[in-house]
Design a protein around this motif. Structure first.
Motif, PDB file in Angstrom:
ATOM      1  N   PRO A 102      33.780  23.953  11.037  1.00 30.00           N
ATOM      2  CA  PRO A 102      34.928  24.739  10.595  1.00 30.00           C
ATOM      3  C   PRO A 102      35.695  24.062   9.471  1.00 30.00           C
ATOM      4  O   PRO A 102      35.678  22.853   9.338  1.00 30.00           O
ATOM      5  CB  PRO A 102      35.782  24.861  11.865  1.00 30.00           C
ATOM      6  N   TYR A 103      36.380  24.909   8.650  1.00 29.22           N
ATOM      7  CA  TYR A 103      37.233  24.374   7.597  1.00 29.22           C
ATOM      8  C   TYR A 103      38.464  23.707   8.229  1.00 29.22           C
ATOM      9  O   TYR A 103      38.869  24.056   9.342  1.00 29.22           O
ATOM     10  CB  TYR A 103      37.711  25.499   6.667  1.00 29.22           C
ATOM     11  N   PRO A 104      39.102  22.784   7.511  1.00 31.05           N
ATOM     12  CA  PRO A 104      40.321  22.154   8.050  1.00 31.05           C
ATOM     13  C   PRO A 104      41.407  23.169   8.411  1.00 31.05           C
ATOM     14  O   PRO A 104      42.083  23.018   9.426  1.00 31.05           O
ATOM     15  CB  PRO A 104      40.781  21.243   6.896  1.00 31.05           C
ATOM     16  N   ILE A 105      41.556  24.227   7.580  1.00 29.02           N
ATOM     17  CA  ILE A 105      42.605  25.202   7.901  1.00 29.02           C
ATOM     18  C   ILE A 105      42.253  26.007   9.154  1.00 29.02           C
ATOM     19  O   ILE A 105      43.143  26.472   9.872  1.00 29.02           O
ATOM     20  CB  ILE A 105      42.893  26.164   6.716  1.00 29.02           C
ATOM     21  N   GLN A 106      40.941  26.156   9.437  1.00 32.64           N
ATOM     22  CA  GLN A 106      40.545  26.832  10.670  1.00 32.64           C
ATOM     23  C   GLN A 106      40.908  25.985  11.893  1.00 32.64           C
ATOM     24  O   GLN A 106      41.343  26.512  12.922  1.00 32.64           O
ATOM     25  CB  GLN A 106      39.036  27.112  10.665  1.00 32.64           C
ATOM     26  N   ILE A 107      40.735  24.671  11.770  1.00 30.48           N
ATOM     27  CA  ILE A 107      41.103  23.772  12.873  1.00 30.48           C
ATOM     28  C   ILE A 107      42.611  23.847  13.119  1.00 30.48           C
ATOM     29  O   ILE A 107      43.063  23.932  14.262  1.00 30.48           O
ATOM     30  CB  ILE A 107      40.663  22.322  12.562  1.00 30.48           C
ATOM     31  N   ASP A 108      43.401  23.865  12.033  1.00 32.79           N
ATOM     32  CA  ASP A 108      44.852  23.990  12.169  1.00 32.79           C
ATOM     33  C   ASP A 108      45.222  25.317  12.843  1.00 32.79           C
ATOM     34  O   ASP A 108      46.088  25.373  13.724  1.00 32.79           O
ATOM     35  CB  ASP A 108      45.527  23.924  10.790  1.00 32.79           C
ATOM     36  N   PHE A 109      44.555  26.386  12.402  1.00 28.88           N
ATOM     37  CA  PHE A 109      44.805  27.723  12.956  1.00 28.88           C
ATOM     38  C   PHE A 109      44.482  27.746  14.453  1.00 28.88           C
ATOM     39  O   PHE A 109      45.272  28.242  15.272  1.00 28.88           O
ATOM     40  CB  PHE A 109      43.945  28.748  12.202  1.00 28.88           C
ATOM     41  N   MET A 110      43.315  27.193  14.817  1.00 31.83           N
ATOM     42  CA  MET A 110      42.889  27.212  16.221  1.00 31.83           C
ATOM     43  C   MET A 110      43.805  26.372  17.102  1.00 31.83           C
ATOM     44  O   MET A 110      44.137  26.763  18.223  1.00 31.83           O
ATOM     45  CB  MET A 110      41.432  26.744  16.331  1.00 31.83           C
ATOM     46  N   ASN A 111      44.223  25.227  16.597  1.00 35.17           N
ATOM     47  CA  ASN A 111      45.157  24.385  17.360  1.00 35.17           C
ATOM     48  C   ASN A 111      46.481  25.112  17.597  1.00 35.17           C
ATOM     49  O   ASN A 111      47.033  25.081  18.698  1.00 35.17           O
ATOM     50  CB  ASN A 111      45.430  23.080  16.604  1.00 35.17           C
ATOM     51  N   ALA A 112      46.992  25.749  16.539  1.00 39.62           N
ATOM     52  CA  ALA A 112      48.259  26.469  16.657  1.00 39.62           C
ATOM     53  C   ALA A 112      48.147  27.615  17.654  1.00 39.62           C
ATOM     54  O   ALA A 112      49.023  27.806  18.513  1.00 39.62           O
ATOM     55  CB  ALA A 112      48.689  26.997  15.285  1.00 39.62           C
ATOM     56  N   LEU A 113      47.058  28.385  17.570  1.00 37.39           N
ATOM     57  CA  LEU A 113      46.860  29.516  18.483  1.00 37.39           C
ATOM     58  C   LEU A 113      46.758  29.044  19.932  1.00 37.39           C
ATOM     59  O   LEU A 113      47.349  29.633  20.839  1.00 37.39           O
ATOM     60  CB  LEU A 113      45.605  30.301  18.077  1.00 37.39           C
ATOM     61  N   TYR A 114      46.019  27.956  20.150  1.00 33.64           N
ATOM     62  CA  TYR A 114      45.845  27.415  21.503  1.00 33.64           C
ATOM     63  C   TYR A 114      47.207  27.020  22.085  1.00 33.64           C
ATOM     64  O   TYR A 114      47.518  27.309  23.239  1.00 33.64           O
ATOM     65  CB  TYR A 114      44.908  26.207  21.463  1.00 33.64           C
ATOM     66  N   GLN A 115      48.038  26.388  21.251  1.00 35.14           N
ATOM     67  CA  GLN A 115      49.360  25.967  21.703  1.00 35.14           C
ATOM     68  C   GLN A 115      50.252  27.183  21.988  1.00 35.14           C
ATOM     69  O   GLN A 115      50.981  27.215  22.986  1.00 35.14           O
ATOM     70  CB  GLN A 115      50.018  25.077  20.652  1.00 35.14           C
ATOM     71  N   PHE A 116      50.199  28.195  21.098  1.00 41.35           N
ATOM     72  CA  PHE A 116      50.996  29.410  21.294  1.00 41.35           C
ATOM     73  C   PHE A 116      50.611  30.122  22.595  1.00 41.35           C
ATOM     74  O   PHE A 116      51.459  30.652  23.305  1.00 41.35           O
ATOM     75  CB  PHE A 116      50.821  30.366  20.113  1.00 41.35           C
ATOM     76  N   LEU A 117      49.307  30.139  22.903  1.00 42.02           N
ATOM     77  CA  LEU A 117      48.836  30.779  24.129  1.00 42.02           C
ATOM     78  C   LEU A 117      49.333  30.021  25.353  1.00 42.02           C
ATOM     79  O   LEU A 117      49.683  30.625  26.373  1.00 42.02           O
ATOM     80  CB  LEU A 117      47.308  30.863  24.135  1.00 42.02           C
ATOM     81  N   ASP A 118      49.350  28.708  25.267  1.00 38.65           N
ATOM     82  CA  ASP A 118      49.886  27.901  26.365  1.00 38.65           C
ATOM     83  C   ASP A 118      51.352  28.226  26.620  1.00 38.65           C
ATOM     84  O   ASP A 118      51.790  28.374  27.746  1.00 38.65           O
ATOM     85  CB  ASP A 118      49.739  26.405  26.038  1.00 38.65           C
ATOM     86  N   LYS A 119      52.082  28.343  25.527  1.00 39.86           N
ATOM     87  CA  LYS A 119      53.522  28.550  25.618  1.00 39.86           C
ATOM     88  C   LYS A 119      53.874  29.977  26.023  1.00 39.86           C
ATOM     89  O   LYS A 119      54.857  30.222  26.722  1.00 39.86           O
ATOM     90  CB  LYS A 119      54.177  28.208  24.274  1.00 39.86           C
ATOM     91  N   GLY A 120      53.077  30.967  25.584  1.00 39.07           N
ATOM     92  CA  GLY A 120      53.368  32.369  25.873  1.00 39.07           C
ATOM     93  C   GLY A 120      54.390  32.941  24.909  1.00 39.07           C
ATOM     94  O   GLY A 120      54.840  32.280  23.975  1.00 39.07           O
ATOM     95  N   GLY A 121      54.786  34.203  25.123  1.00 42.85           N
ATOM     96  CA  GLY A 121      55.750  34.850  24.240  1.00 42.85           C
ATOM     97  C   GLY A 121      55.095  35.498  23.030  1.00 42.85           C
ATOM     98  O   GLY A 121      53.896  35.752  23.016  1.00 42.85           O
ATOM     99  N   VAL A 122      55.909  35.742  22.001  1.00 43.12           N
ATOM    100  CA  VAL A 122      55.430  36.425  20.788  1.00 43.12           C
ATOM    101  C   VAL A 122      55.151  35.405  19.690  1.00 43.12           C
ATOM    102  O   VAL A 122      55.985  34.538  19.415  1.00 43.12           O
ATOM    103  CB  VAL A 122      56.467  37.448  20.287  1.00 43.12           C
ATOM    104  N   SER A 123      53.978  35.515  19.072  1.00 46.36           N
ATOM    105  CA  SER A 123      53.603  34.601  17.985  1.00 46.36           C
ATOM    106  C   SER A 123      52.984  35.393  16.851  1.00 46.36           C
ATOM    107  O   SER A 123      52.383  36.452  17.058  1.00 46.36           O
ATOM    108  CB  SER A 123      52.587  33.561  18.471  1.00 46.36           C
TER     109      SER A 123
END
Length: 847
Positions: free
Chosen positions: A1-22
């Protein structure tokens, strides 16, 4: 994956953990779909494993030690290739099967039905609401499909209802693309996936499909479901000499007659890897069983449910499909126009001809059964006729509703196109504010009057050998439109507006009949139903900014600091794009494609000269975006008569985006073949059409994208102006007084007047609509890291120095950062543009 894809996936994973609207923004062509799949589905698997291991909720939510460094699941992630994955589920392959013989269709059925007497159409006695509690009548779904759609889904569905991810997008083609991306990963083998679609896309009953219209297909499908129950009772009650074979043949759609086939379909799908809608339809045809209901029955057991916007965002659709969002994850892709899409799903519209159709059907029915109907039925039917007559009044005369509006200010001119009103004002003006619409709708639903009246109308038409085909379906559609408007009139007064449009002659589409339409204006309540239930709601897209507008329109209760937002840059290096603001044409004429100037002969001629020059310097494919189909037609006609089109075609073949979506595929295929033949081609496309939103023009398919002007929506659109006025007043009572609130005639100049009266949010919304459309269109060109293209923004308004404009934001300020940073704002003339393009393509083709 591209570096920006890794950043995107990390952010999404964290948002899913936290819940709410992202909200997650990733430019088109950066592998957004794959990033969503890998991150969201790994999170799903991790959550399920934790739940199995008996981890408590508090331990699961405790994420304080979360690190932005690459987690284990990212390091372990691998694409689905033959070296690393042992495929446990085979990809779907169409098999040759012996075609099944279906029983005879409805022609013979109806012939037998016509022999029955009229008693089957007689309404049961209907009691008043005081006595209705003792009634044993079963609601039969007169105006909502939710109660009647869920026929027997429980018979074949699994009870498994664990944690799910719901992924939805706007079009079926986007969903199919998502499934293709899913198949590239290990997750296609690890999880249970089901793809849901509309009846129009998944029905395999040719008799139903040939109806064409979406509403009619839905009506006929539901009608076939009903007949399974009603025919048996008819045989018992009427005591007629009916052959058992006839009753069996009419009991339901032939594609749903055998439960064993539905079970086999389900078993077959569960053994395959992820299947898209086309695969499911193919399998359904081979097995002779309905893929629409077959896929619906698989949803409860699925880990990932892929479905269109409408099926997930509409509460009645969710209920009919048996979908629960409780503590689950909702991912909405292509969310750039989510607010408008959500609101448009709740609009309601009824035309003059539909109202007259319903009135004549009820009058004919009343003429036959008046003496047999009880007092309750007669009272409600008379109320329906009074309502229909009232609704027809403002459409038939210029002096009904507007006279009432003008009494306070007789100097105002009468509108020629239409008017808009608040719900209460509309009801008062027609003298129907004393009718209990909630009670009336309950009667329509419980009495089954829609199917009784339309069924009787069909019987009469058959006996009179009326050549009109699908008579019952058109009547049902008319009834549905009428009841939808009645439902709309029960909404809160401030939630929407009533648009009244009289019959008028349109220069492009001919005569347009009058209609009454309800336009929903606030989506906060609708979207809160999704947010309140789900664990997490993710909005993803290529261009989501400005996010504040989205927050105000969809979740105003959510403080700005609680809205999680992530945005990444493009993977394409700056040297691979050449964005230029083109202010002047080859002959020195300044480009001005504003509403007042774009139709001038000089402007169209100058644009033609520009294209004649571009085809000489740009290799392979060129895509040109116009603001509307009407303007594209006007330009094409002018170029044809002036000879410019002939000059262009000497260099490249010219293709035009068809208005019908069904024809786009064939045109694109020819366009691609022309490019591969090394001659090259030009596609004349339209902003907001299928080409601008659902098609990827990678590599040679588009080496240059040309945006003609700033595609602002037409200010003559009454519905648009109602949205603008509503947004102008968001969070600020009294703001609506800025513009005349009573009516609007559909005149362009009057529309501009409304826009000029807006000082902030309304004007910004109007500009955002334009620039979101620009960004969506020009984003079609760059689809991967090695791609390259020129982007020409053809209008002097793009090229003005943004530092010198202070009255309102420069259009370029709303361009994506990856384009804005490289944009060449001004050139000395077209010669400079030509030279820059020549150098750009020479460098790219040589490297």
């Amino acid at each position: 994956p591209y570096p920006i894809q890794i950043d995107f996936m990390n952010a999404l994973y964290q948002f899913l953990d936290k819940g709410g609207v992202s909200m997650l923004e990733s430019p088109t062509g950066t592998g957004k779909s794959l990033s969503i799949i890998c991150s969201a589905l790994q999170w799903l698997i991790d959550r399920k494993e934790k739940a199995k291991a008996g981890v408590t909720e508090s331990e699961k939510v405790d994420c304080e030690g979360f690190s932005y460094d690459e987690p284990d699941w990212m390091r372990d992630f691998s694409f689905n290739d033959d070296k690393t994955i042992k495929i446990s589920k085979p990809p779907f392959r169409p098999k040759e099967r012996v075609p099944r013989v279906f029983s005879q269709v409805e022609v013979s059925l109806r012939k037998h039905e016509a022999e029955l007497n009229d008693d089957e159409f007689l309404l049961d006695n209907y009691e008043s609401e005081e006595d209705s509690s003792s009634s044993k009548r079963k609601p039969s779904g007169g105006f909502e499909s939710s109660s009647e759609e869920e026929e027997d889904g429980k018979e074949c569905s699994d009870d498994e209802d664990g944690l799910k991810v719901f992924f939805c997008s706007r079009t079926h083609s986007q969903l199919s693309q998502f499934v293709k991306e899913l198949r590239k990963t290990v997750f296609a083998q690890k999880i249970k996936v089901v793809c849901l679609g509309s009846r129009k896309n998944m029905c395999i009953n040719e008799d139903v499909l040939k109806l064409g219209n979406v509403a009619r297909i839905n009506e006929r499908c539901l009608d076939l479901q009903k007949k399974r129950k009603s025919q048996v009772s008819k045989k018992k009650n009427l005591g007629t000499n009916v052959r058992v074979g006839r009753t069996k043949a009419s009991c339901r759609c032939p594609m749903l007659r055998k439960h064993t086939l539905q079970r086999e379909f389900k078993a077959e799908v569960s053994q395959q890897e992820a299947m898209d809608i086309e695969d499911l339809v193919q399998l359904g045809r081979e097995m002779g069983t309905c893929p629409y209901y077959g896929s619906r029955r698989m949803a409860p057991a699925a880990d990932l449910v892929i479905l269109p916007y409408q099926s997930l965002l509409s509460k009645s659709s969710r209920e009919s499909l048996g979908l629960s969002l409780k503590n689950n994850v909702v991912i909405i892709d292509e969310a750039h126009n989510l607010a408008d899409t959500l609101l448009s799903m709740h609009d309601a519209k009824v035309t003059v001809s539909q109202l007259e159709d319903v009135r004549s059907s009820i009058e004919n029915y009343l003429g036959r059964f008046l003496n047999l109907l009880g007092a309750g039925n007669r009272r409600y039917i008379q109320t329906l006729l009074i309502l229909i007559q009232a609704l027809l009044k403002p459409l038939a005369s210029d002096r009904s509703v507007n006279d009432r509006l003008d009494t306070g200010n007789p100097s105002k001119s009468k509108p020629s196109g239409g008017c808009s009103m608040a719900i209460y004002d509309f009801l008062f003006s027609l003298n129907i504010d004393n009718i209990n619409l909630v009670k009336l709708l309950a009667y329509i639903k419980e009495s089954n009057i829609i199917h009784k009246v339309s069924g009787y109308g069909e019987r009469v038409a058959m006996l009179q050998k009326d050549p009109v085909t699908h008579e019952e379906m058109s009547k049902l559609t008319s009834f549905r439109a009428f009841t939808d408007i009645l439902v709309a009139l029960t909404h809160n007064n401030g939630d929407g507006r009533i648009i009244i449009s009289k019959m008028r002659t349109d220069s492009t589409s001919g005569q347009q009949e009058g209609y009454i339409k309800y336009v929903m204006l606030t989506g906060a309540k609708l979207f809160s139903e999704v947010v309140d239930e789900a664990h997490a709601v993710i909005l993803a897209g290529g261009t989501l900014q400005p996010i504040e507008e989205t927050r105000e329109r969809l979740f105003p209760w959510l403080p700005s600091n609680q809205l999680q937002f992530f945005s990444c840059s493009h993977i394409v290096p700056p040297e691979s794009i050449m964005p230029i603001a083109v202010s002047h044409g080859p002959s020195g004429q300044s480009f001005d494609f504003s509403h007042r100037s774009r139709s001038s002969k000089e402007m169209i001629q100058e644009l033609g000269l520009l294209m004649s020059n571009l085809v000489a310097v740009v290799p392979e494919g060129v895509v040109v975006f116009f603001s509307s189909f009407e303007y594209e037609t006007q330009v094409h006609t002018a170029w044809s008569s002036s000879g410019i089109l002939g000059r262009i075609m000497k260099k490249k073949r010219v293709f035009r985006e068809p208005r019908r979506n069904t024809e786009v595929e064939a045109v694109l295929r020819e366009y691609k073949e022309a490019i591969e033949s090394e001659r090259g081609a030009i596609m004349l496309a339209v902003v907001g059409g299928k080409v601008s939103e659902g098609i990827n023009f990678s590599d040679g398919m588009c080496r240059c994208v040309v945006m003609v002007g700033l595609p602002y929506p037409s200010p003559s659109d009454i519905e648009l102006l109602e949205r603008i006025k509503h947004i102008e007043g968001l969070g600020d009572s009294g703001c609506l007084a800025l513009v005349d609130d009573s009516y609007y005639s559909g005149d362009v100049e009057e529309g501009f007047g409304v826009l000029r009266s807006c000082k902030r949010r309304g004007k910004e919304y109007y500009e955002n609509l334009c620039m979101k459309a620009v960004n969506q269109s020009i984003g079609r060109a760059i689809r991967h890291v090695k791609d390259y293209a020129a982007i020409l923004l053809v209008d002097a308004r793009y090229s003005n120095d943004p530092s010198k404009r202070t009255s309102h934001p420069h259009p370029s300020s709303k361009l994506p950062k990856w384009i804005k940073d490289s944009l060449i704002y001004s050139t000395k003339g077209y010669g400079d543009v030509h030279r820059l393009l020549h150098q750009f393509f020479k460098h790219k083709t040589s490297s």
